[in-house]
Design a protein around this motif. Structure first.
Motif, PDB file in Angstrom:
ATOM      1  N   SER A  28       0.859  -1.189   0.000  1.00  0.00           N
ATOM      2  CA  SER A  28       0.000   0.000   0.000  1.00  0.00           C
ATOM      3  C   SER A  28       0.890   1.232   0.000  1.00  0.00           C
ATOM      4  CB  SER A  28      -0.910   0.006   1.233  1.00  0.00           C
ATOM      5  OG  SER A  28      -1.662   1.199   1.296  1.00  0.00           O
ATOM      6  N   VAL A  29       0.721   2.084  -1.017  1.00  0.00           N
ATOM      7  CA  VAL A  29       1.565   3.264  -1.167  1.00  0.00           C
ATOM      8  C   VAL A  29       0.694   4.509  -1.259  1.00  0.00           C
ATOM      9  CG1 VAL A  29       3.452   4.324  -2.462  1.00  0.00           C
ATOM     10  CG2 VAL A  29       3.167   1.836  -2.493  1.00  0.00           C
ATOM     11  N   ALA A  30       1.093   5.552  -0.551  1.00  0.00           N
ATOM     12  CA  ALA A  30       0.415   6.852  -0.611  1.00  0.00           C
ATOM     13  C   ALA A  30       1.417   7.930  -0.222  1.00  0.00           C
ATOM     14  CB  ALA A  30      -0.801   6.882   0.319  1.00  0.00           C
ATOM     15  N   ASP A  31       1.115   9.167  -0.568  1.00  0.00           N
ATOM     16  CA  ASP A  31       1.984  10.279  -0.156  1.00  0.00           C
ATOM     17  C   ASP A  31       2.004  10.429   1.360  1.00  0.00           C
ATOM     18  OD1 ASP A  31       2.779  11.031  -2.744  1.00  0.00           O
ATOM     19  OD2 ASP A  31       0.923  12.159  -3.048  1.00  0.00           O
ATOM     20  N   ASP A  32       0.872  10.116   1.980  1.00  0.00           N
ATOM     21  CA  ASP A  32       0.756  10.156   3.437  1.00  0.00           C
ATOM     22  C   ASP A  32       0.952   8.743   3.984  1.00  0.00           C
ATOM     23  OD1 ASP A  32       0.091  10.330   6.098  1.00  0.00           O
ATOM     24  OD2 ASP A  32      -1.908  11.177   5.784  1.00  0.00           O
ATOM     25  N   PRO A  33       2.022   8.481   4.735  1.00  0.00           N
ATOM     26  CA  PRO A  33       2.279   7.125   5.227  1.00  0.00           C
ATOM     27  C   PRO A  33       1.172   6.580   6.120  1.00  0.00           C
ATOM     28  CG  PRO A  33       3.750   8.717   6.282  1.00  0.00           C
ATOM     29  CD  PRO A  33       3.081   9.428   5.154  1.00  0.00           C
ATOM     30  N   GLU A  34       0.521   7.452   6.882  1.00  0.00           N
ATOM     31  CA  GLU A  34      -0.568   6.994   7.737  1.00  0.00           C
ATOM     32  C   GLU A  34      -1.759   6.519   6.894  1.00  0.00           C
ATOM     33  OE1 GLU A  34      -0.523   6.526  10.965  1.00  0.00           O
ATOM     34  OE2 GLU A  34       1.567   7.178  10.988  1.00  0.00           O
TER      35      GLU A  34
ATOM     36  N   THR B  91       9.694   4.694   1.045  1.00  0.00           N
ATOM     37  CA  THR B  91       9.739   3.710   2.127  1.00  0.00           C
ATOM     38  C   THR B  91       9.453   2.305   1.613  1.00  0.00           C
ATOM     39  OG1 THR B  91       9.028   5.372   3.748  1.00  0.00           O
ATOM     40  CG2 THR B  91       8.743   3.057   4.345  1.00  0.00           C
ATOM     41  N   VAL B  92       8.412   2.186   0.801  1.00  0.00           N
ATOM     42  CA  VAL B  92       8.030   0.873   0.274  1.00  0.00           C
ATOM     43  C   VAL B  92       9.103   0.340  -0.671  1.00  0.00           C
ATOM     44  CG1 VAL B  92       6.366  -0.341  -1.186  1.00  0.00           C
ATOM     45  CG2 VAL B  92       5.564   1.230   0.590  1.00  0.00           C
ATOM     46  N   HIS B  93       9.624   1.202  -1.515  1.00  0.00           N
ATOM     47  CA  HIS B  93      10.687   0.761  -2.430  1.00  0.00           C
ATOM     48  C   HIS B  93      11.907   0.288  -1.644  1.00  0.00           C
ATOM     49  CE1 HIS B  93      14.199   1.274  -5.128  1.00  0.00           C
ATOM     50  NE2 HIS B  93      13.369   0.765  -6.026  1.00  0.00           N
ATOM     51  N   HIS B  94      12.235   0.982  -0.571  1.00  0.00           N
ATOM     52  CA  HIS B  94      13.368   0.581   0.262  1.00  0.00           C
ATOM     53  C   HIS B  94      13.138  -0.797   0.881  1.00  0.00           C
ATOM     54  CE1 HIS B  94      16.807   0.964   2.947  1.00  0.00           C
ATOM     55  NE2 HIS B  94      16.021   0.670   3.966  1.00  0.00           N
ATOM     56  N   ARG B  95      11.915  -1.050   1.354  1.00  0.00           N
ATOM     57  CA  ARG B  95      11.606  -2.351   1.957  1.00  0.00           C
ATOM     58  C   ARG B  95      11.680  -3.471   0.916  1.00  0.00           C
ATOM     59  NH1 ARG B  95      12.131  -6.355   5.251  1.00  0.00           N
ATOM     60  NH2 ARG B  95      10.238  -7.552   5.684  1.00  0.00           N
ATOM     61  N   LEU B  96      11.171  -3.224  -0.273  1.00  0.00           N
ATOM     62  CA  LEU B  96      11.251  -4.237  -1.323  1.00  0.00           C
ATOM     63  C   LEU B  96      12.703  -4.500  -1.715  1.00  0.00           C
ATOM     64  CD1 LEU B  96       8.261  -3.291  -3.670  1.00  0.00           C
ATOM     65  CD2 LEU B  96       8.320  -4.981  -1.832  1.00  0.00           C
ATOM     66  N   THR B  97      13.498  -3.454  -1.733  1.00  0.00           N
ATOM     67  CA  THR B  97      14.916  -3.612  -2.041  1.00  0.00           C
ATOM     68  C   THR B  97      15.614  -4.469  -0.990  1.00  0.00           C
ATOM     69  OG1 THR B  97      14.968  -1.470  -3.172  1.00  0.00           O
ATOM     70  CG2 THR B  97      17.085  -2.388  -2.464  1.00  0.00           C
ATOM     71  N   GLU B  98      15.264  -4.263   0.275  1.00  0.00           N
ATOM     72  CA  GLU B  98      15.824  -5.082   1.351  1.00  0.00           C
ATOM     73  C   GLU B  98      15.478  -6.556   1.159  1.00  0.00           C
ATOM     74  OE1 GLU B  98      14.198  -3.418   4.914  1.00  0.00           O
ATOM     75  OE2 GLU B  98      16.022  -2.277   5.360  1.00  0.00           O
ATOM     76  N   LEU B  99      14.215  -6.824   0.856  1.00  0.00           N
ATOM     77  CA  LEU B  99      13.780  -8.211   0.639  1.00  0.00           C
ATOM     78  C   LEU B  99      14.470  -8.813  -0.577  1.00  0.00           C
ATOM     79  CD1 LEU B  99       9.953  -7.790   1.350  1.00  0.00           C
ATOM     80  CD2 LEU B  99      11.547  -9.158   2.710  1.00  0.00           C
ATOM     81  N   ALA B 100      14.597  -8.021  -1.630  1.00  0.00           N
ATOM     82  CA  ALA B 100      15.248  -8.505  -2.846  1.00  0.00           C
ATOM     83  C   ALA B 100      16.687  -8.911  -2.575  1.00  0.00           C
ATOM     84  CB  ALA B 100      15.180  -7.432  -3.934  1.00  0.00           C
ATOM     85  N   LYS B 101      17.401  -8.091  -1.816  1.00  0.00           N
ATOM     86  CA  LYS B 101      18.794  -8.381  -1.499  1.00  0.00           C
ATOM     87  C   LYS B 101      18.922  -9.569  -0.553  1.00  0.00           C
ATOM     88  CE  LYS B 101      20.592  -3.679  -2.104  1.00  0.00           C
ATOM     89  NZ  LYS B 101      21.177  -2.492  -1.413  1.00  0.00           N
ATOM     90  N   SER B 102      18.038  -9.645   0.438  1.00  0.00           N
ATOM     91  CA  SER B 102      18.136 -10.695   1.455  1.00  0.00           C
ATOM     92  C   SER B 102      17.800 -12.078   0.909  1.00  0.00           C
ATOM     93  CB  SER B 102      17.207 -10.368   2.634  1.00  0.00           C
ATOM     94  OG  SER B 102      17.592  -9.167   3.271  1.00  0.00           O
ATOM     95  N   TYR B 103      16.844 -12.141  -0.026  1.00  0.00           N
ATOM     96  CA  TYR B 103      16.347 -13.448  -0.477  1.00  0.00           C
ATOM     97  C   TYR B 103      16.495 -13.659  -1.982  1.00  0.00           C
ATOM     98  CZ  TYR B 103      14.488 -13.010   4.197  1.00  0.00           C
ATOM     99  OH  TYR B 103      14.379 -12.820   5.551  1.00  0.00           O
ATOM    100  N   ASP B 104      17.320 -12.835  -2.619  1.00  0.00           N
ATOM    101  CA  ASP B 104      17.605 -12.977  -4.047  1.00  0.00           C
ATOM    102  C   ASP B 104      16.303 -13.005  -4.860  1.00  0.00           C
ATOM    103  OD1 ASP B 104      19.091 -13.239  -6.345  1.00  0.00           O
ATOM    104  OD2 ASP B 104      19.301 -15.410  -6.169  1.00  0.00           O
ATOM    105  N   ILE B 105      15.506 -11.951  -4.685  1.00  0.00           N
ATOM    106  CA  ILE B 105      14.232 -11.829  -5.391  1.00  0.00           C
ATOM    107  C   ILE B 105      14.403 -10.874  -6.568  1.00  0.00           C
ATOM    108  CG2 ILE B 105      11.794 -11.198  -5.196  1.00  0.00           C
ATOM    109  CD1 ILE B 105      12.591 -13.578  -3.437  1.00  0.00           C
ATOM    110  N   ASN B 106      14.073 -11.346  -7.757  1.00  0.00           N
ATOM    111  CA  ASN B 106      14.174 -10.508  -8.955  1.00  0.00           C
ATOM    112  C   ASN B 106      12.830  -9.951  -9.407  1.00  0.00           C
ATOM    113  OD1 ASN B 106      17.015 -10.888  -9.321  1.00  0.00           O
ATOM    114  ND2 ASN B 106      16.584 -12.941 -10.114  1.00  0.00           N
TER     115      ASN B 106
END
Length: 341
Positions: A221-227, A285-300
Motif C-alpha cells: 500500500s503506497v500513498a503520499d501520506d504514510p498513515e 519507504t516501500v521501495h526501500h523495503r522491497l529492495t531489502e527483501l530482494a537483497k536478502s532473499y535474491d528476489i528478482n
C-alpha cells in the motif's frame, strides 16, 4: 538493486458496491498497469465471497488480454483441485493462441473458498480423484509435450508460462523439481524464516538450463501520506488450519477457521495464527523495503497485491510504486555524456 514489478488483483468489492463494479475496477487497474509498464497482471480465484468478485481468472484473463497491449496477463491462480488438468491446458492454450507470449498460468493448491463452494465445484467428482501433485504434473505435460495421442488443442506457438503459488518449503521444492517457477505467498504468511528456507529449497532443486524463477507475492500500500497507506492494511494476520489427513487451509479469520472445522466434522485439527507479509508507506519507504527483501532473499520479481478497495487510490498506489522503481533505475544508469571544457 533492480527488480521487476507485477500485480495480483482480487477484484475487491467495496462498501455499497456490487461484484460487477469490482470486476470493472480490475479492468481499469490492468489498463493502468499496462500503461505504467508493469510486467505481469494476474487475477485470482475466490468463491462465494461477497468481498472478492474474482472467481474465474481464465474468463477475466481473456478480456484483459483484449483490453491491454503489452503486459503479461494470467491467473494467480487457478485452483487446480477443482478442475481437469486437460481442460485447464486447453483453456490457456486458447488464450496463448490469441495473445502469443503474453499468457501466464499460475496454479494454486488451495480451494479458494470454504466447504460449501468446494462441494458445489466438485459435485461431479469421484471420491478417488487424483491428488494435487499428480494433477500438476499432468498439467505441465499437457502444456509442454505435444507428441502424445492426447493433446490439449489448440497448441500455441508460445506456451503459457507456468507458476505454482504456495507458502511452504515443500511446495517450493516440488515446483523446482518439476521445472516450473514458484511464487511464495508472503502476503499470507510473512514468516521470513520460512521464506528463507523456501528460497533455499527452490535454489537447491531447480533444474539447470530452465527459466525457473522464485517470485515473492506481497501486500503493498503506497500513498503520499504514510498513515493513509498504513490505514489500508486491514488484515495483519491469517489463520492456518491443519487437519489430521494432511490438508492445510489458510483462511482470513478465526471465525472462518472455526466455521471450516465445524463444516468438515474433523476431530483432529490444529489452528495456527500467522502474520501476513506487507509493506505500507510512501513510495520511497516501500521501495526501500522491497529492495531489502530482494537483497536478502535474491528476489528478482515481486507480485504486489493491493488491499486498497477504492479504485482511484489503488491506481495511485501502483503509480507511486512504479515511479520509485523507475527513478531508481534512472539513477543507476551510467552517465555517458561527454562534457567539453
Amino acid at each position: 538493486m533492480s527488480f521487476t514489478l507485477s500485480i495480483l488483483d482480487q477484484s475487491l468489492v467495496g462498501e455499497n458496491e456490487n461484484a460487477e463494479t469490482g470486476i470493472q475496477h480490475t479492468v481499469r487497474l490492468a489498463e493502468a498497469a499496462d500503461q505504467l509498464g508493469y510486467h505481469r497482471f494476474w487475477v485470482s480465484e475466490h468463491h462465494n465471497n461477497p468481498q472478492v468478485a474474482g472467481s474465474s481468472p481464465e474468463a477475466l484473463a481473456g478480456y484483459l488480454l483484449a483490453k491491454t497491449n503489452n503486459i503479461r496477463i494470467g491467473s494467480g491462480g487457478v485452483m487446480l483441485q477443482h478442475y481437469s488438468p486437460f481442460k485447464v491446458a486447453e483453456t490457456f492454450h486458447v488464450l496463448a493462441s490469441l495473445a502469443p507470449g503474453r499468457v501466464d498460468l499460475g496454479v494454486g493448491k488451495a480451494p479458494g473458498g470454504l466447504n460449501l463452494s468446494t462441494q458445489a465445484l466438485q459435485e461431479d467428482y469421484q471420491a478417488s480423484r487424483k491428488d494435487f501433485s499428480q494433477k500438476l504434473v499432468d498439467l505441465k505435460t499437457y502444456l509442454t509435450e505435444h507428441t502424445n495421442e492426447l493433446n490439449a488443442q489448440p497448441i500455441p506457438r508460445l506456451s503459457p508460462d507456468m507458476f505454482l503459488l504456495g507458502g511452504s518449503i515443500e511446495s517450493a521444492e516440488f515446483a523446482a523439481k518439476l521445472g516450473i517457477s514458484f511464487v511464495f505467498a508472503f502476503f499470507i504468511n510473512g514468516d521470513e524464516a520460512l521464506l528463507k528456507e523456501a528460497r533455499e529449497a527452490f535454489q537447491t532443486y531447480q533444474k539447470a538450463g530452465t527459466r525457473q524463477q522464485f517470485l515473492l507475492a506481497i501486500t503493498v500500500s503506497v500513498a503520499d501520506d504514510p498513515e493513509q497507506a498504513l490505514s489500508h492494511i486491514k488484515q495483519k494476520e491469517t489463520v492456518k488450519v491443519s487437519f489430521s489427513d494432511g490438508r492445510k487451509l489458510n483462511v482470513t479469520s478465526l471465525e472462518d477457521a472455526e466455521k471450516l472445522v465445524k463444516e468438515t466434522e474433523k476431530e483432529q485439527y490444529n489452528i495456527h495464527v500467522q502474520k501476513t507479509g506487507y509493506t505500507a508507506g510512501t513510495k520511497e519507504t516501500v521501495h526501500h523495503r522491497l529492495t531489502e527483501l530482494a537483497k536478502s532473499y535474491d528476489i528478482n520479481e515481486f507480485i504486489v497485491l493491493s488491499p486498497i478497495v477504492n479504485i482511484d487510490e489503488r491506481i495511485t498506489s501502483i503509480t507511486l510504486l512504479k515511479e520509485a522503481l523507475d527513478q531508481e533505475q534512472t539513477n543507476q544508469k551510467p552517465n555517458n555524456q561527454e562534457v567539453n571544457v
